[in-house]
Design a protein around this motif. Sequence first.
Motif, PDB file in Angstrom:
ATOM      1  N   ILE A 251      -6.235   3.771   0.290  1.00  9.78           N
ATOM      2  CA  ILE A 251      -5.543   4.756  -0.957  1.00  9.78           C
ATOM      3  C   ILE A 251      -6.760   5.547  -1.237  1.00  9.78           C
ATOM      4  O   ILE A 251      -6.175   7.039  -0.991  1.00  9.78           O
ATOM      5  N   CYS A 252      -7.470   5.247  -0.835  1.00 10.01           N
ATOM      6  CA  CYS A 252      -8.751   6.167  -0.864  1.00 10.01           C
ATOM      7  C   CYS A 252      -8.447   7.325  -0.017  1.00 10.01           C
ATOM      8  O   CYS A 252      -8.127   8.881  -1.394  1.00 10.01           O
ATOM      9  N   ALA A 253      -8.025   7.633   0.636  1.00 11.10           N
ATOM     10  CA  ALA A 253      -8.202   8.475   1.718  1.00 11.10           C
ATOM     11  C   ALA A 253      -6.603   9.258   1.253  1.00 11.10           C
ATOM     12  O   ALA A 253      -6.453  10.251   1.541  1.00 11.10           O
ATOM     13  N   ALA A 254      -5.256   8.121   1.265  1.00  8.01           N
ATOM     14  CA  ALA A 254      -4.478   9.651   0.765  1.00  8.01           C
ATOM     15  C   ALA A 254      -4.593   9.705  -0.467  1.00  8.01           C
ATOM     16  O   ALA A 254      -3.492  10.594  -1.018  1.00  8.01           O
ATOM     17  N   SER A 255      -5.258   9.089  -1.535  1.00  8.11           N
ATOM     18  CA  SER A 255      -5.013   9.980  -3.170  1.00  8.11           C
ATOM     19  C   SER A 255      -6.293  11.113  -4.335  1.00  8.11           C
ATOM     20  O   SER A 255      -6.750  11.232  -3.075  1.00  8.11           O
TER      21      SER A 255
ATOM     22  N   LEU B  31      -7.069  -5.199  -6.536  1.00  2.00           N
ATOM     23  CA  LEU B  31      -6.914  -4.998  -4.644  1.00  2.00           C
ATOM     24  C   LEU B  31      -8.423  -5.415  -4.989  1.00  2.00           C
ATOM     25  O   LEU B  31      -8.780  -4.622  -5.040  1.00  2.00           O
ATOM     26  N   ILE B  32      -8.883  -5.937  -3.554  1.00  3.59           N
ATOM     27  CA  ILE B  32      -9.895  -5.955  -2.873  1.00  3.59           C
ATOM     28  C   ILE B  32     -10.355  -5.907  -1.544  1.00  3.59           C
ATOM     29  O   ILE B  32     -11.444  -5.823  -1.100  1.00  3.59           O
ATOM     30  N   ASP B  33      -9.115  -5.549  -0.666  1.00  3.61           N
ATOM     31  CA  ASP B  33      -9.532  -5.737   0.691  1.00  3.61           C
ATOM     32  C   ASP B  33     -10.232  -4.379   0.760  1.00  3.61           C
ATOM     33  O   ASP B  33      -9.829  -3.061   0.413  1.00  3.61           O
ATOM     34  N   ALA B  34     -11.401  -4.224   1.548  1.00  4.07           N
ATOM     35  CA  ALA B  34     -11.786  -2.727   1.857  1.00  4.07           C
ATOM     36  C   ALA B  34     -10.869  -1.940   2.733  1.00  4.07           C
ATOM     37  O   ALA B  34     -11.277  -0.782   2.472  1.00  4.07           O
ATOM     38  N   GLY B  35     -10.473  -2.272   3.345  1.00 11.03           N
ATOM     39  CA  GLY B  35      -9.649  -1.480   4.588  1.00 11.03           C
ATOM     40  C   GLY B  35      -8.606  -0.708   3.901  1.00 11.03           C
ATOM     41  O   GLY B  35      -8.760  -0.034   3.782  1.00 11.03           O
TER      42      GLY B  35
ATOM     43  N   VAL C  43       0.652  -1.095   0.042  1.00 14.10           N
ATOM     44  CA  VAL C  43      -0.061   0.055  -0.103  1.00 14.10           C
ATOM     45  C   VAL C  43       0.652   1.019   0.409  1.00 14.10           C
ATOM     46  O   VAL C  43       0.505   2.214  -0.521  1.00 14.10           O
ATOM     47  N   ASP C  44       1.964   1.224   0.958  1.00 16.18           N
ATOM     48  CA  ASP C  44       2.984   2.675   0.792  1.00 16.18           C
ATOM     49  C   ASP C  44       3.406   2.769  -0.741  1.00 16.18           C
ATOM     50  O   ASP C  44       2.974   3.956  -1.317  1.00 16.18           O
ATOM     51  N   GLU C  45       3.736   1.888  -1.168  1.00 17.87           N
ATOM     52  CA  GLU C  45       4.489   2.343  -2.186  1.00 17.87           C
ATOM     53  C   GLU C  45       3.514   2.567  -3.371  1.00 17.87           C
ATOM     54  O   GLU C  45       2.937   3.069  -3.776  1.00 17.87           O
ATOM     55  N   ALA C  46       2.434   2.081  -3.535  1.00 15.25           N
ATOM     56  CA  ALA C  46       1.197   1.838  -4.412  1.00 15.25           C
ATOM     57  C   ALA C  46       0.823   4.077  -4.344  1.00 15.25           C
ATOM     58  O   ALA C  46       0.496   4.445  -4.894  1.00 15.25           O
ATOM     59  N   ILE C  47       0.649   3.847  -3.113  1.00 13.83           N
ATOM     60  CA  ILE C  47      -0.116   5.910  -2.820  1.00 13.83           C
ATOM     61  C   ILE C  47       1.973   6.720  -2.671  1.00 13.83           C
ATOM     62  O   ILE C  47       1.425   7.864  -3.651  1.00 13.83           O
ATOM     63  N   GLU C  48       2.746   6.050  -3.088  1.00 13.53           N
ATOM     64  CA  GLU C  48       3.806   6.827  -3.684  1.00 13.53           C
ATOM     65  C   GLU C  48       3.996   6.905  -5.257  1.00 13.53           C
ATOM     66  O   GLU C  48       3.963   7.796  -5.515  1.00 13.53           O
ATOM     67  N   ARG C  49       3.275   5.908  -5.712  1.00 15.83           N
ATOM     68  CA  ARG C  49       3.205   6.198  -6.791  1.00 15.83           C
ATOM     69  C   ARG C  49       1.987   6.198  -7.008  1.00 15.83           C
ATOM     70  O   ARG C  49       1.639   7.487  -8.557  1.00 15.83           O
ATOM     71  N   GLY C  50       0.590   6.409  -6.729  1.00 12.89           N
ATOM     72  CA  GLY C  50      -0.134   7.938  -7.007  1.00 12.89           C
ATOM     73  C   GLY C  50      -0.033   9.095  -7.212  1.00 12.89           C
ATOM     74  O   GLY C  50      -0.743  10.066  -8.038  1.00 12.89           O
TER      75      GLY C  50
END
Length: 256
Positions: A201-205, A192-196, A169-176
Motif C-alpha cells: 500500500i505504501c508503494a502504491a499510495s 492492517l498489520i501485515d508487513a508485506g 488491498v486492491d480496494e484499499a489502493i483504489e480508495r486511497g
Amino acid sequence: MNQTEKARAFGALHQKGNPIVLYNIWDAGTAKAVAEAGAKALATGSWSVAAAHGYADGEKLPMSVLVETAKSITDFVDLPLSVDFEGAYSAEPEGAAANVARLVEIGAVGINFEDRVVSCEGLYPVESQAARIRAVRDMADGKDIPFFINARTDLFLAESDLAKHAGLVDEAIERGRAYASAGGSGFFVPGLIDAGLIEKICAASALPVNVMMRAGAPDVKTLARLGVGRISYGPGPYRSMMEKLRQEAAAIYSLL
C-alpha cells in the motif's frame, strides 16, 4: 507559530520512510505530558476522548464536547493538533465541511476522517467519501489553511479475519487514490498489520500512509523501512493508563 505555520509544519512531518509518531491523547493534561516527552505534534483518538467523558466511540460523544476538548488542548499546548473526527458528524459533504470548520476555528490543523458509515453498517461508496473529502478541502482552502485530512479507510478494521486482508488491498489502493484526488493529505489504514501488505500500500499510495500500532503490528523501525509516513497508537495509551490507574487503586483499597 500561527495556525497556518503549524499546519504547514505538521504536513511536513509526514515523510515516507521517516514517519511522524503520534502517541494519541485525550485531553489537555495528556497533551501536556506527551508534549513534554518530546512530541513534535499531537493527535487525539476518538475512542479515548469519548471514554474519558463516559461515552462509547462512534460519535456518541456530543460534538460540542469534542470541540471544547480540542480547544482546551490548543489553548494549553503550542503544538500542531490533529483531531480524530470520525465521520465528521454528518453524512452530507456540506455538513461535514461545516463541522470541520469548527475545529479550524479553535486552532486544529488536521483531522482523521473515516469512510465508515458511523450511524449504520458498511463503508461509504468511494465516490461519496471522495465528495465529503473534497468539501472539507474546499472549506479549508477557503480559509487559507493547509489543513491535513488524514483520509481513513475502515476496510481492514472492519474485517477481523486477518487472513482476508490480502483480498482487500486492491480496494484499499483504489480508495486511497480517490481520496488523494479529492484532496486528502494522508491515507490511514487502521487494522492492517501485515508487513508485506503495508509495504504494498505504501508503494502504491501517493499519500503518506498511516498505520495504527496494535498487537502483532511491526515495530516503529520496521514500519519506517516499509515506507510508512505516520504511526499512531489509537486507544492504546488510554487503555494502558486506565489499567495502571485501576491497579494502583486496587492496591490501595486491598489494604483497607
